[in-house]
Design an enzyme around this catalytic site. Structure first.
Site, PDB file in Angstrom:
ATOM      1  CG  HIS A   7      -2.016  -0.792   1.207  1.00  0.00           C
ATOM      2  ND1 HIS A   7      -2.827  -1.434   2.178  1.00  0.00           N
ATOM      3  CD2 HIS A   7      -3.063  -1.210   0.259  1.00  0.00           C
ATOM      4  CE1 HIS A   7      -3.270  -2.918   2.206  1.00  0.00           C
ATOM      5  NE2 HIS A   7      -3.625  -2.467   0.559  1.00  0.00           N
TER       6      HIS A   7
ATOM      7  CD  GLU B 110      -4.351   2.825  -3.405  1.00  0.00           C
ATOM      8  OE1 GLU B 110      -5.501   2.722  -4.021  1.00  0.00           O
ATOM      9  OE2 GLU B 110      -3.357   2.014  -3.248  1.00  0.00           O
TER      10      GLU B 110
ATOM     11  NE  ARG C 103      -5.661  -9.300   0.554  1.00  0.00           N
ATOM     12  CZ  ARG C 103      -5.386  -8.191  -0.264  1.00  0.00           C
ATOM     13  NH1 ARG C 103      -4.063  -8.476   0.454  1.00  0.00           N
ATOM     14  NH2 ARG C 103      -5.944  -7.436  -0.451  1.00  0.00           N
TER      15      ARG C 103
END
Ligand code: AMP
Length: 401
Positions: A182, A381, A242
């Protein structure tokens, strides 16, 4: 030499996942994309949605969505139809793993691709698709600079104690390290904080990137010093599907007692765990869990909040305290419930949020009595990649001149 500052220069950002491809087309200047799109379920049932700057749907060009290259071809054909005069100045790629060598974005060459391919065993679910995206863009835009931006880069300067596992040192030498991920999100948030609250950026900040993937990072004077994600994108916080932190003894149990093979274990840890697993298969999506409000969803949300609080304590301890807690990611930016629950027992850390500000998703959530500033930064991002692509195009154009 082309003039990069003409209105006709475009910069494409690509984020290739296992069966998805996210794209954004940026102009020469400015933070808002001209076009965004997402291909999902790439394969026989592939879909592609494109939107213009106003958020209105754009009809994709006809084509095949059975492969990443096919989906990219459809996107490019659509871009050419909608912006016939645009020339692509550079393409930026999100690449999950940059290994030990890359602490910055890099202009892609065949040598770089070979380095990235060597890292495939470290990120088998992402790296091959990232490389496929680069190859597809190189074929579609010959001669146009391609820049790779790494999720690991932001963390490369971490001290040894956060970079290693306590297993035989030869693994460390072989690159089995806590890379952290990240990084593009942390990079953006750090830049924003430096802009809007430089006094905080000069101190001790914990950023909680809470989305479908989730991690937390301790940032001391603008540099990553510890993070919750480690060798793979599995460690640390529980995520949509996850597992987050797990005792390796559980994997030995699965191997020895259940006789599962590695692909079955991988499937459980990556795709059947996290919020989905905790909620007994109810959902991997925080919004759905909040709405469900039943025993299964409580189990998942309780555990998520608990792990974030625990990690926060650990990361603050690494820095000898905390001056700011910053939330980002889909859950961090939008879930009032999760933010409130995370913060409600953190008075001992000097954290007190104002419930009205929290309800409004305000930028500053902390109350006037809070010793520690609590904020939301809407992470971007894609913009970090676009800026790197612009910079790379600048280098390229200068070199060509
Ligand atoms: P991301 O991967 O950053 O896009 O984040 C996706 C996660 O954010 C999913 O679990 C969503 O349910 C969650 N999310 C998005 N909006 C909200 C909301 N308004 N309330 C709660 N969770 C949300």
């Amino acid at each position: 030499m082309k003039d990069l500052h003409t209105e006709n220069a475009g910069f494409l950002t690509l984020n290739a996942g296992s069966s998805s491809l996210k794209v954004a087309l940026f102009p020469a200047d400015g933070d808002e994309p001209l076009l965004t799109g997402q291909a999902d379920r790439i394969g026989p049932d592939g879909t592609l949605k494109l939107k213009d700057a106003a958020g209105d749907a754009v009809e994709p060009a006809p084509g095949d969505l059975t492969s990443h290259a096919g989906a990219l071809a459809v996107i490019i054909a659509t871009v050419k139809r909608v912006f016939p005069d645009l020339h692509m100045a550079a393409v930026g790629h999100r690449v999950v793993h940059g290994g030990l060598d890359h602490a910055e974005p890099v202009l892609v060459t065949e040598e770089v691709i070979a380095q990235l391919a060597d890292l495939e065993p470290f990120a088998p679910l992402h790296q091959p698709h990232n490389i496929a995206g680069i190859r597809a863009a190189m074929a579609a835009f010959p001669g146009v600079p391609q820049v790779a931006c790494f999720d690991t880069a932001f963390h490369r300067g971490q001290p040894f104690v956060n970079d290693t596992f306590a297993i035989p040192h030869r693994y460390y030498e072989a690159g089995v390290r806590r890379y952290g991920f990240h990084g593009l999100s942390y990079d953006y948030v750090t830049g924003e904080l430096a802009r809007i609250a430089p006094h905080l950026m000069a101190g001790r900040v914990v950023v909680a990137h809470l989305g479908n993937g989730a991690s937390m990072c301790a940032i001391y004077r603008g540099k990553s010093v510890a993070s919750s994600m480690g060798f793979s994108a599995l460690d640390g916080l529980p995520m949509g599907t996850r597992c987050g932190q797990i005792d390796p003894g559980v994997l030995l149990y699965m191997l020895d007692r259940e006789h599962l093979d590695t692909s079955q274990i991988r499937q459980i840890l990556y795709n059947e765990s996290g919020l989905l697993g905790l909620s007994g298969g109810l959902s991997n999506d925080m919004r759905t869990l909040e709405q469900a409000d039943n025993a299964q969803s409580h189990r998942a949300i309780d555990y998520f909040v608990f792990r974030v609080q625990r990690e926060l304590g650990a990361l603050a301890a690494v820095m000898g305290g905390i001056d700011a807690l910053v939330f980002c990611g889909g859950i961090g930016e939008n879930s009032r419930v999760v933010r409130r629950r995370i913060c409600e027992r953190l008075g001992w850390m000097g954290i007190e949020i104002d419930h009205n500000r929290n309800a409004e998703n305000a930028t500053v959530l902390s109350s006037e009595f809070s010793r520690t500033t609590v904020m939301i930064v809407n992470t971007r991002e894609d913009l970090v990649i676009a800026r790197a692509a612009r910079a790379a195009a600048g280098i390229f154009e200068e070199a060509e001149a």
